[in-house]
Design an enzyme around this catalytic site. Structure first.
Site, PDB file in Angstrom:
ATOM      1  N   SER A 130      -2.171   0.781  -4.952  1.00 52.92           N
ATOM      2  CA  SER A 130      -2.640   1.960  -4.220  1.00 52.92           C
ATOM      3  C   SER A 130      -3.958   2.494  -4.764  1.00 52.92           C
ATOM      4  O   SER A 130      -4.272   2.364  -5.946  1.00 52.92           O
ATOM      5  CB  SER A 130      -1.572   3.055  -4.336  1.00 52.92           C
ATOM      6  OG  SER A 130      -2.067   4.297  -3.887  1.00 52.92           O
ATOM      7  N   ASN A 131      -4.709   3.132  -3.864  1.00 58.07           N
ATOM      8  CA  ASN A 131      -5.903   3.873  -4.266  1.00 58.07           C
ATOM      9  C   ASN A 131      -5.550   5.098  -5.108  1.00 58.07           C
ATOM     10  O   ASN A 131      -6.388   5.617  -5.839  1.00 58.07           O
ATOM     11  CB  ASN A 131      -6.662   4.359  -3.021  1.00 58.07           C
ATOM     12  CG  ASN A 131      -7.589   3.296  -2.442  1.00 58.07           C
ATOM     13  OD1 ASN A 131      -7.951   2.337  -3.117  1.00 58.07           O
ATOM     14  ND2 ASN A 131      -7.977   3.477  -1.187  1.00 58.07           N
ATOM     15  N   ASP A 153       0.867  -1.168   0.000  1.00 58.76           N
ATOM     16  CA  ASP A 153       0.000   0.000   0.000  1.00 58.76           C
ATOM     17  C   ASP A 153       0.915   1.232   0.000  1.00 58.76           C
ATOM     18  O   ASP A 153       2.053   1.169   0.469  1.00 58.76           O
ATOM     19  CB  ASP A 153      -0.872  -0.007   1.267  1.00 58.76           C
ATOM     20  CG  ASP A 153      -1.605   1.310   1.455  1.00 58.76           C
ATOM     21  OD1 ASP A 153      -2.347   1.702   0.543  1.00 58.76           O
ATOM     22  OD2 ASP A 153      -1.413   1.947   2.512  1.00 58.76           O
ATOM     23  N   ARG A 162      -7.661  12.916   6.177  1.00 58.98           N
ATOM     24  CA  ARG A 162      -7.345  11.526   5.865  1.00 58.98           C
ATOM     25  C   ARG A 162      -8.563  10.604   6.075  1.00 58.98           C
ATOM     26  O   ARG A 162      -8.859   9.739   5.261  1.00 58.98           O
ATOM     27  CB  ARG A 162      -6.171  11.068   6.743  1.00 58.98           C
ATOM     28  CG  ARG A 162      -5.846   9.605   6.685  1.00 58.98           C
ATOM     29  CD  ARG A 162      -5.336   9.157   5.338  1.00 58.98           C
ATOM     30  NE  ARG A 162      -4.901   7.783   5.335  1.00 58.98           N
ATOM     31  CZ  ARG A 162      -4.714   7.056   4.232  1.00 58.98           C
ATOM     32  NH1 ARG A 162      -4.918   7.590   3.041  1.00 58.98           N
ATOM     33  NH2 ARG A 162      -4.318   5.821   4.304  1.00 58.98           N
TER      34      ARG A 162
END
Lengths: 246, 246
Positions: free
Chosen positions: A133-134, A14, A45
């Site tokens: 990853s996003n 990640d 966040r």
């Protein structure tokens, strides 16, 4: 060739919160809003993750998907409003610019190099390294370049190509496809408890970087390994390679 | 019969946070952990929502689904650990017992009765009333009974029958099916911003009960109406019935 040790086949990371410190924006936020930098960073966040997950949950096929950069901006705007902070266009740009080149944690690059070296050993361990990853591709490209770690990965994978955010299975499946491996053969590393749980549900061998000493998430999906930083991960991978067969 | 005014056909309520005050556990939490009751209640609720959403996001078909009561207990345990509160079995039971019979907000029952009366008017408005909640059937049954509002609803729907938590489409679809109406013909009411956004994405006519004066979620799915409590909702529904055709 049957003697090649090929477990694990890859380590998949990640990015945000794991390799890159999402709270490295605190200093800039604190300059803009004295006494509120930490609160803004925390809520920003939280909303960023929530918004990404809601968009995929409301339609796994991606009709509500929008790129992580845009989700990040939405989250910043909401967080500032919630905290009643007067965020103008200039402040918004400043914080988003900071987000584009987040600091890598100090132990990120050394651990990646150690795994690279280990994976390149002449007995053919051939360990792959990747990011899943996003973050959308543009964000990831800038982040890995500015951290000087771009050349250490075989694959930098963005969920953008699946239009589905983690922990949706379509997002995690990008990793097994890229490395042509089963999920079990890949060590998935994240500092985000929900991401570790999701990757474990998907079938990955999971490792939780628990930098803050947080308790485990109560999701019934326990990580295979836990450490407080990246150096312990390197040992975990080496030990795993010695104790497991492929 | 063509003169019957049938818009909206029903008003569908979220339960937890909307009809029932999830933070009515604060007093019991405060007795157990002086000075920490509010923090525990807030984090408990946050993790409860997060865990439910993660379980459905990781598999919309429900292989990671577990009933909301169990998710609520998981969330309580994690929240207590995160806050380093020594929650023993007795304390856990006490807080979960409190959760089983949360207080309804003071404006809940009067507004439901006003809508019932309006819907029963002789000119055939025939407005349906329902609940569509993440809570499992046992939780909902106790909650509506202990609040004395059980007889006011035509349908008390739990996502349990779909094994999918909101904002998954499979969860919202229970409402349109029960009332045999299109989503647009139903007013979906929630105090949870993410729920309002999800219901709006699904197609419901949405109303946000914004009790705390929070800013809108930045999800691009705006509620049709916003009020600070249930009394304003009654006016909204009546006005809607006058201004819209079916």
């Amino acid at each position: 060739m049957t003697s090649l040790r090929r477990f694990p086949k890859a380590v998949l990371f990640d990015a945000y919160g794991t390799l890159f410190d999402v709270h490295s924006v605190v200093a800039a936020a604190e300059q803009l809003f004295p006494g509120q930098g930490d609160a803004l960073s925390q809520l920003w966040r939280l909303k960023q993750i929530e918004y990404s997950q809601l968009r995929t949950l409301a339609d796994p096929n991606g009709s509500h998907y929008k790129p992580f950069w845009d989700v990040t901006l939405d989250a910043l705007r909401h967080a500032a409003r919630r905290l009643r902070l007067p965020l103008d266009a200039a402040g918004e740009k400043r914080l988003m610019d900071q987000y584009a080149c987040l600091s890598a944690f100090p132990d990120t690059a050394p651990a990646l190099r150690a795994l690279r070296e280990y994976g390149a050993a002449p007995d053919g361990r051939a360990l792959g390294l990747g990011i899943l990853s996003n973050g959308n591709p543009g964000m990831l490209e800038i982040a890995v370049k500015s951290a000087g770690i771009a050349d250490l990965f075989d694959h930098v994978l963005s969920v953008h190509s699946a239009h589905a955010y983690k922990p949706a299975p379509a997002a995690y499946a990008l990793g097994t496809r890229a490395f042509d491996a089963s999920a079990r053969e890949i060590v998935f590393v994240s500092s985000n408890g929900w991401d570790v749980a999701g990757a474990g549900w998907f079938g990955y061998t999971t490792y939780w970087i628990n930098r803050s000493g947080a308790p485990l998430e109560e999701l019934g999906s326990k990580p295979r390994g836990i450490g407080t930083g990246m150096a312990e991960l390197v040992d975990f991978v080496k030990t795993l390679a010695l104790t497991e067969k492929d």
